[in-house]
Motif scaffolding. Structure first.
Motif, PDB file in Angstrom:
ATOM      1  N   THR A 128       0.844  -1.199   0.000  1.00 25.45           N
ATOM      2  CA  THR A 128       0.000   0.000   0.000  1.00 25.45           C
ATOM      3  C   THR A 128       0.877   1.245   0.000  1.00 25.45           C
ATOM      4  OG1 THR A 128      -1.697  -1.169   1.255  1.00 25.45           O
ATOM      5  CG2 THR A 128      -1.843   1.229   1.187  1.00 25.45           C
ATOM      6  N   ALA A 129       0.543   2.201  -0.859  1.00 26.91           N
ATOM      7  CA  ALA A 129       1.304   3.453  -0.966  1.00 26.91           C
ATOM      8  C   ALA A 129       0.431   4.627  -0.557  1.00 26.91           C
ATOM      9  CB  ALA A 129       1.794   3.647  -2.402  1.00 26.91           C
ATOM     10  N   ARG A 130       1.044   5.558   0.182  1.00 24.56           N
ATOM     11  CA  ARG A 130       0.376   6.804   0.573  1.00 24.56           C
ATOM     12  C   ARG A 130       1.227   7.973   0.114  1.00 24.56           C
ATOM     13  NH1 ARG A 130      -3.581   5.676   4.323  1.00 24.56           N
ATOM     14  NH2 ARG A 130      -3.433   3.608   5.318  1.00 24.56           N
ATOM     15  N   VAL A 138       5.514   3.530   1.279  1.00 23.06           N
ATOM     16  CA  VAL A 138       4.939   2.224   0.958  1.00 23.06           C
ATOM     17  C   VAL A 138       5.116   1.267   2.125  1.00 23.06           C
ATOM     18  CG1 VAL A 138       4.880   0.338  -0.724  1.00 23.06           C
ATOM     19  CG2 VAL A 138       5.574   2.629  -1.449  1.00 23.06           C
ATOM     20  N   GLU A 139       4.034   0.532   2.427  1.00 20.41           N
ATOM     21  CA  GLU A 139       4.017  -0.450   3.512  1.00 20.41           C
ATOM     22  C   GLU A 139       3.542  -1.799   2.972  1.00 20.41           C
ATOM     23  OE1 GLU A 139       4.525  -0.310   6.832  1.00 20.41           O
ATOM     24  OE2 GLU A 139       4.847   1.842   7.175  1.00 20.41           O
ATOM     25  N   GLY A 140       3.990  -2.880   3.619  1.00 22.86           N
ATOM     26  CA  GLY A 140       3.420  -4.186   3.333  1.00 22.86           C
ATOM     27  C   GLY A 140       4.453  -5.249   3.027  1.00 22.86           C
ATOM     28  N   ALA A 181      18.719   1.001   3.066  1.00 22.91           N
ATOM     29  CA  ALA A 181      17.649   1.591   3.872  1.00 22.91           C
ATOM     30  C   ALA A 181      17.039   0.489   4.728  1.00 22.91           C
ATOM     31  CB  ALA A 181      16.585   2.197   2.956  1.00 22.91           C
ATOM     32  N   ASN A 182      16.849   0.731   6.015  1.00 23.54           N
ATOM     33  CA  ASN A 182      16.305  -0.320   6.880  1.00 23.54           C
ATOM     34  C   ASN A 182      14.803  -0.494   6.707  1.00 23.54           C
ATOM     35  OD1 ASN A 182      15.314   1.953   8.129  1.00 23.54           O
ATOM     36  ND2 ASN A 182      16.571   1.748   9.986  1.00 23.54           N
ATOM     37  N   HIS A 206       8.714   2.671   3.503  1.00 22.20           N
ATOM     38  CA  HIS A 206       9.806   3.031   2.606  1.00 22.20           C
ATOM     39  C   HIS A 206       9.392   4.200   1.716  1.00 22.20           C
ATOM     40  CE1 HIS A 206      13.518   2.454   0.433  1.00 22.20           C
ATOM     41  NE2 HIS A 206      12.846   2.456  -0.715  1.00 22.20           N
ATOM     42  N   ARG A 207      10.271   5.191   1.612  1.00 19.73           N
ATOM     43  CA  ARG A 207       9.994   6.386   0.808  1.00 19.73           C
ATOM     44  C   ARG A 207      10.392   6.161  -0.656  1.00 19.73           C
ATOM     45  NH1 ARG A 207       8.861  11.318   3.340  1.00 19.73           N
ATOM     46  NH2 ARG A 207       7.982  10.840   5.405  1.00 19.73           N
TER      47      ARG A 207
END
Length: 747
Positions: A128-130, A138-140, A181-182, A206-207
């Protein structure tokens, strides 16, 4: 059995196959399982592939590619799949092909792929992106993705949280994936396919900056690329499996005989060939749809996902079953193909989802299988169009016949025959010597005017025999009159004691002054009640082998001694007949070719019958029948299940048409079917498709299936299925033909 159509593609396929055998023999691949599982491909393998230019051939010339197109790329994928080529090739070309469809933002990504970077495609709906300042967050955790561990570039699709149905496409590079990137992690999975890596992409806020986003990627086109390339690999797997199984059963002995001589084994092997050719046709049709409209692409993608991709799974299991115990060992390569087939069938997505997608698009769209453009052969088009315009001006005065028989005569039919348009593929003076392209142009002109091309019924199969083998007198007497619709024919081959075993027939013909006298019984004769003439196979010499003692006669169906009795079928309809011949006199000029030539001529007749039946759309269980059921709410199941049946039945129908179109194009490109396999494959699959499709419709009805009146056509449709299971040679007889004559299995 290859996706290649023309000479250049066949040469490419041969070259890629040789490269794969030389560069990555399976024995070497087995030594690299551990490295491959974490995404480390042997440098000698990947570097050799890059040197050959196979990694970027689909890409634009600006990044080192040759812009070869999806059909050519699919040829390469098929051959590498057949060779069990290890490593990230398939996920890489999948990813780069999808990136190439972007309208903006893919330049750096394509340049990396052009230079030899490996890739993976992460899609699905688990990310999912916001929107945030400067880009997106982005998450998931993604679904398991083939080729992700070890990939140097990853193309990702995430759902937009604030835009229902919207998506964000972006890409990651090796630095991101290696943990710079962590917020990014690649979690390897235990791969089912031992020759490739599988992993999940984990993103924790994550950006993604704007310059990493791609625009203009259409999900329908992504589906087409994925389904066609996975289908191409499945086609390669299916080809390897049938070749491996046939080679084994041809030489393996049990009970003092080759295993391949047992009918059960022959039928399984023959069905494997059918499945392989159907899978090949489905994958090919998807690849060729790359330049088509979105609806056409959706039809073709779903067809490949439902037909080509799963075929590899079933094919590999059948291969193992024919290999027996040796095929179930770790040492045999069959399980590697089975594992890969299961892996890619899983990666393409769940079948019920694809069935629903295909059903939804098939409600309002049909696949376009034309292979000509509007301005093809302008002179022929103009000449045919002018003649058809004049035909339209004539009265529509054909006389309808009963049952399956074609209409008789009429001024329109006479004019079409005079112009060579009743059967334009016939040689002059009866036709126009029209090849496939000419026939397509003529068919197009008929369709533009709403005219149906003439149907000659059984004569469609009889006249080619007369044109090829009849005397000049027979041709002049029968061919023009039949083309004008003045004569209706029937075929008197089958007998109560000799159905598919034509050579075992017992109808006798004895020589008398001026001709022959025939006595016997024929059965399952379409159009015999309406027919003016029949072609009859009878035994004229009982002292020679049974195939050699047959003669091909032309019988006047109104002659003394001919008794036609309609047969009522389980449908309640009289569509067939039985014919009794009681001392029927046939003059000498009613013998085609000569005494003893009957079997050779019968083969000509039956080959035309089988091609005709194999090339047609489904008569039973058709997509149109499911559309009717849906339109009228005439089902007892859920609408979702009815839509899935529409999807499955449409897939079968598309496979029949794709098989036929491939055969036409192969002939155009000089690749003749010298084995005769295509006719038998089409006949077998056509019958199976109708059987399964019609049964699926009946299963939707619920209590409505208790009604059998003509106003409820669905059950009646299923009751008519035996006609296609038997006509032109039963499925089992056709499987014998494929096994023995095509695959070369011992009798």
């Amino acid at each position: 059995m290859s996706l290649s159509i023309n000479e250049d593609q066949r040469a490419l396929a041969d070259s890629v196959a040789a490269f794969a055998r030389r560069t990555a023999p399976i024995a070497d691949t087995r030594n690299e399982f551990d490295a491959l599982s974490v995404g480390t491909c042997p440098a000698s393998v990947w570097d050799a592939l890059v040197r050959q230019g196979l990694h970027n051939m689909y890409l634009p010339e600006a990044v080192g590619g040759s812009d070869c197109g999806l059909p050519v790329l699919a040829v390469v994928v098929e051959q590498l799949g057949k060779a069990m080529f290890p490593g990230p090739y398939l996920p890489t070309v999948l990813t780069s092909a999808v990136a190439m469809t972007a309208s903006n933002g893919a330049d750096d990504l394509l340049a990396a792929f052009g230079g030899g970077a490996t890739g993976a495609l992460v899609s699905g709906n688990r990310l999912t992106a916001r929107a945030v300042a400067g880009g997106w967050e982005v998450e998931g955790i993604s679904d398991p993705t083939i080729g992700l561990p070890g990939a140097e570039r990853v193309l990702v699709c995430a759902a937009l949280a604030d835009t229902p149905g919207g998506s964000l496409w972006f890409w990651l590079e090796r630095a991101d994936l290696d943990g710079a990137a962590n917020t990014v992690k690649v979690a390897p999975c235990d791969a089912l396919d031992l020759t490739r890596s599988v992993g999940r992409l984990e993103l924790a806020g994550h950006r993604i900056p704007h310059d990493r986003a791609l625009s203009g990627i259409d999900q329908g086109r992504v589906d087409l690329i994925v389904a066609s390339l996975l289908g191409a690999e499945a086609s390669g797997i299916a080809g390897w499996c049938v070749e491996t199984a046939v080679d084994y059963v041809r030489t393996r002995h049990q009970f003092g005989r080759p295993v391949g001589s047992f009918q059960a084994v022959q039928h399984k092997a023959a069905l494997m060939l059918v499945r392989s050719q159907v899978a090949c046709a489905a994958a090919w049709d998807a690849a060729r749809a790359a330049g088509a409209t979105p609806d056409q692409q959706r039809l073709a993608a779903a067809q490949a996902a439902l037909t080509a991709v799963p075929a590899g799974v079933d094919q590999a299991l059948d291969c193992i079953s024919l290999l027996g115990g040796i095929g179930f060992t770790w040492e045999h390569d069959a399980h590697l193909y089975w594992r890969r087939a299961i892996s890619i069938a899983s990666a393409v997505g769940a079948q019920d989802i694809w069935e629903t997608r295909l059903g939804e698009v098939a409600l309002h769209t049909e696949r376009d299988f034309s292979f000509i453009v509007a301005d093809s052969l302008p002179e022929l088009r103009e000449r045919v169009g002018h003649a058809l315009d004049e035909v339209l001006a004539l009265p529509d005065d054909e006389i309808p016949s009963e049952g399956w028989a074609p209409a008789r005569g009429g001024s329109r039919r006479a004019r079409l025959a005079a112009e060579g348009l009743t059967a334009p593929h016939y040689p002059q003076p009866y036709g126009l010597d029209a090849g496939p392209v000419e026939q397509a142009v003529i068919g197009d002109e008929f369709a533009r005017r709403g005219l149906t091309q003439p149907d000659m019924g059984i004569a469609e199969w009889v006249l080619p025999t007369l044109v090829a083998h009849g005397s000049e007198e027979q041709q002049k007497r029968f061919v023009p009159a039949t083309l004008r619709g003045e004569l209706i024919w029937c075929q008197l081959f089958s007998e109560p004691g000799a159905g598919s075993d034509l050579a075992g027939l017992s109808t006798r013909a004895r020589k008398v002054d001026g001709g022959w006298v025939l006595t016997g019984q024929k059965v399952w004769n379409s159009q015999a009640k309406e027919a003016d003439w029949g072609v009859c196979l009878a035994r004229t010499d009982a002292d020679v082998p049974k195939h050699a003692g047959l003669t091909y006669f032309l019988i006047d169906m109104h002659a003394p001694g001919v008794d036609v009795r309609p047969l009522r079928q389980v449908t309640g309809i009289w569509e067939f007949n039985e014919v009794f011949l009681d001392e029927v006199f046939v003059p000498d000029d009613g013998v085609v070719a000569g005494p003893g030539d009957g079997w050779r001529l019968a083969v000509t007749t039956l080959s035309n019958e089988r091609l005709k039946m194999g090339s047609a759309k489904l008569g039973h269980g058709s997509a149109n029948m499911v559309r009717r059921l849906l339109d009228r709410d005439e089902y007892g199941s859920t609408r979702d299940e009815a839509m899935r049946v529409l999807g499955r039945n449409t897939a079968r129908e598309l496979s029949v048409a794709a098989l036929n179109l491939r055969s036409v194009l192969q002939r155009l490109h000089g690749s003749e079917d010298t084995t005769g396999s295509l006719n038998s494959v089409q006949k077998v699959f056509h019958a199976i498709a109708q059987r399964d499709g019609s049964r699926a419709v009946v299963a939707l009805l619920g209590p409505l299936g208790c009604v059998g009146s003509p106003e409820e056509p669905y059950v009646r449709d299923y009751l008519g299925v035996p006609a296609v299971m038997f006509g032109g040679g039963t499925i089992e007889i056709q499987l014998n033909v494929i096994a023995q004559r095509v695959l070369g299995l011992p009798r």
